[in-house]
Write an enzyme that holds these catalytic residues in place. Structure first.
Site, PDB file in Angstrom:
ATOM      1  N   LYS A 267      -2.496   7.189   0.992  1.00 28.29           N
ATOM      2  CA  LYS A 267      -2.249   7.490   2.408  1.00 28.29           C
ATOM      3  C   LYS A 267      -1.107   8.505   2.432  1.00 28.29           C
ATOM      4  O   LYS A 267       0.068   8.167   2.559  1.00 28.29           O
ATOM      5  CB  LYS A 267      -1.898   6.201   3.155  1.00 28.29           C
ATOM      6  CG  LYS A 267      -2.089   6.304   4.646  1.00 28.29           C
ATOM      7  CD  LYS A 267      -2.127   4.928   5.283  1.00 28.29           C
ATOM      8  CE  LYS A 267      -2.020   4.990   6.779  1.00 28.29           C
ATOM      9  NZ  LYS A 267      -3.100   5.697   7.468  1.00 28.29           N
TER      10      LYS A 267
ATOM     11  N   ARG B  82       0.842  -1.208   0.000  1.00 28.02           N
ATOM     12  CA  ARG B  82       0.000   0.000   0.000  1.00 28.02           C
ATOM     13  C   ARG B  82       0.871   1.249   0.000  1.00 28.02           C
ATOM     14  O   ARG B  82       0.550   2.249  -0.647  1.00 28.02           O
ATOM     15  CB  ARG B  82      -0.951  -0.018   1.201  1.00 28.02           C
ATOM     16  CG  ARG B  82      -2.009   1.083   1.131  1.00 28.02           C
ATOM     17  CD  ARG B  82      -3.093   0.936   2.178  1.00 28.02           C
ATOM     18  NE  ARG B  82      -2.572   1.136   3.523  1.00 28.02           N
ATOM     19  CZ  ARG B  82      -3.303   1.021   4.641  1.00 28.02           C
ATOM     20  NH1 ARG B  82      -4.592   0.717   4.566  1.00 28.02           N
ATOM     21  NH2 ARG B  82      -2.760   1.215   5.826  1.00 28.02           N
TER      22      ARG B  82
ATOM     23  N   GLU C 141     -16.119   6.543   5.443  1.00 26.55           N
ATOM     24  CA  GLU C 141     -15.359   5.887   6.517  1.00 26.55           C
ATOM     25  C   GLU C 141     -15.291   6.852   7.692  1.00 26.55           C
ATOM     26  O   GLU C 141     -15.862   7.943   7.634  1.00 26.55           O
ATOM     27  CB  GLU C 141     -13.954   5.544   6.020  1.00 26.55           C
ATOM     28  CG  GLU C 141     -13.158   6.768   5.568  1.00 26.55           C
ATOM     29  CD  GLU C 141     -11.766   6.444   5.041  1.00 26.55           C
ATOM     30  OE1 GLU C 141     -11.244   5.356   5.324  1.00 26.55           O
ATOM     31  OE2 GLU C 141     -11.206   7.306   4.344  1.00 26.55           O
TER      32      GLU C 141
HETATM   33  N1  PMP Z   1      -9.182   5.001   6.901  1.00 26.53           N
HETATM   34  C1  PMP Z   1      -8.272   5.946   7.151  1.00 26.53           C
HETATM   35  C2  PMP Z   1      -8.520   7.326   6.655  1.00 26.53           C
HETATM   36  C3  PMP Z   1      -7.109   5.630   7.870  1.00 26.53           C
HETATM   37  O1  PMP Z   1      -6.196   6.572   8.114  1.00 26.53           O
HETATM   38  C4  PMP Z   1      -6.929   4.323   8.351  1.00 26.53           C
HETATM   39  C5  PMP Z   1      -5.718   3.973   9.180  1.00 26.53           C
HETATM   40  N2  PMP Z   1      -4.610   3.703   8.398  1.00 26.53           N
HETATM   41  C6  PMP Z   1      -7.913   3.361   8.056  1.00 26.53           C
HETATM   42  C7  PMP Z   1      -9.020   3.738   7.335  1.00 26.53           C
HETATM   43  C8  PMP Z   1      -7.759   1.939   8.505  1.00 26.53           C
HETATM   44  O2  PMP Z   1      -6.762   1.289   7.744  1.00 26.53           O
HETATM   45  P1  PMP Z   1      -5.881   0.110   8.338  1.00 26.53           P
HETATM   46  O3  PMP Z   1      -6.829  -0.977   8.718  1.00 26.53           O
HETATM   47  O4  PMP Z   1      -4.993  -0.284   7.220  1.00 26.53           O
HETATM   48  O5  PMP Z   1      -5.162   0.652   9.513  1.00 26.53           O
END
Ligand code: PMP
Length: 285
Positions: free
Chosen positions: A151, A52, A184
């Protein structure tokens, strides 16, 4: 306690780990990152996080100056150097130092930084009783403006929504996309349970494709549940049987009220608890 940080090619004491004030990561939020977690000395889905990171970097035309294997190695080395078996890792790649202008082609030396620390967890009570969240007025960035699938070091969109949540006394806030669909939370993905089926917004709803989200979708299928990506609106959340969030730090955390409305029975639901338990087993497997 002084930590050991990995920067570019070696481990060093945290006091020596410095970035230039001309680094575009600082000046413009031009860079990418990952948040990872280790359990009993093993990083959960390290490869998926590295992939990622590379995808985010590719999307902003940032070439990471190390190989995937070298970065994975740096993550493990940093955890070991800090004697952290159960820890949190922040992996950052900045654009590097350049002139005081946006032009990323006039920068050099992207900085690769790995920080390992103890993880700060939500209080146990939140897991037992469930979270209260509110919908933020701040919309998730449209993909046409900046893809939420990157990200990046520019998290102001999420921070603005987080401030709204905090103002309302909530540690998380729900973000909708520009069409009013559920995307989200500020740092977590969202799921609902309806008639025994698990539903979560699709990637094109304006989400970061969470690694915990994907693991939970797999666990649901393994448990014989129906698990699908579906466009959701607030109506679906308000009338759901259960709701929970997923993220590297939060793992699986129940949500019991949204905008002051009780979700289902107003207590963490059985499917949420089952998936939470299965997730704990998976991370230590
Ligand atoms: N959405 C956002 C905006 C985030 O910053 C994160 C944390 N990385 C997540 C969802 C959850 O992703 P992950 O399960 O990979 O931590």
């Amino acid at each position: 306690m002084s930590r050991i940080v990995f920067m570019n090619d070696r481990l060093m004491p945290e006091d020596e780990a410095r970035v230039s004030v001309f680094d575009h990561g600082l000046l413009y939020g031009d860079g990418v990152f990952e948040g990872l977690r280790s359990y009993a000395g093993r990083v959960f889905r390290l490869e998926a996080h590295i992939d990622r990171l590379w995808e985010s970097a590719r999307a902003i035309c940032l070439e990471i100056p190390l190989s995937k294997a070298a970065v994975a190695d740096a993550v493990n080395q940093t955890l070991a150097a800090n004697q952290l078996a159960d820890g949190y890792v922040r992996l950052v790649v900045t654009r590097g130092a350049g002139s005081l202008g946006l032009d990323p082609t006039r920068t050099k030396n992207p900085q690769v930084i790995v920080i390992a620390d103890t993880i700060s967890l939500y209080p146990r009570e939140y897991y037992e009783k469930g979270l209260r969240i509110v919908t933020a007025a701040t919309q998730r960035t449209q993909s046409a403006a900046l893809s939420p699938r990157i990200k990046s070091l520019n998290y102001l969109n999420n921070i603005m929504a987080k401030l709204e949540g905090l103002e309302a006394g909530c540690v998380e806030a729900l973000m909708l996309n520009h069409k009013g669909e559920v995307a989200e939370c500020t740092g977590d993905n969202i799921f609902i349970v309806r008639g025994g089926a698990l539903l979560t917004p699709p990637r094109d709803a304006g989400i970061l494709e969470g690694i915990t989200r994907n693991a939970v979708l797999e666990l649901a299928v393994q448990a014989g549940m129906i698990a699908v990506e579906a466009t959701l609106v607030r109506h679906d959340l308000y009338t759901a049987d259960e709701c929970f969030l997923t993220g590297t730090a939060a793992e699986v955390i129940p949500v019991v009220t949204i905008d002051g409305r009780c979700i289902g029975s107003g207590t963490p639901g059985p499917i949420t608890m089952r998936l939470s338990k299965d997730f704990h087993t998976l991370v230590r497997a």
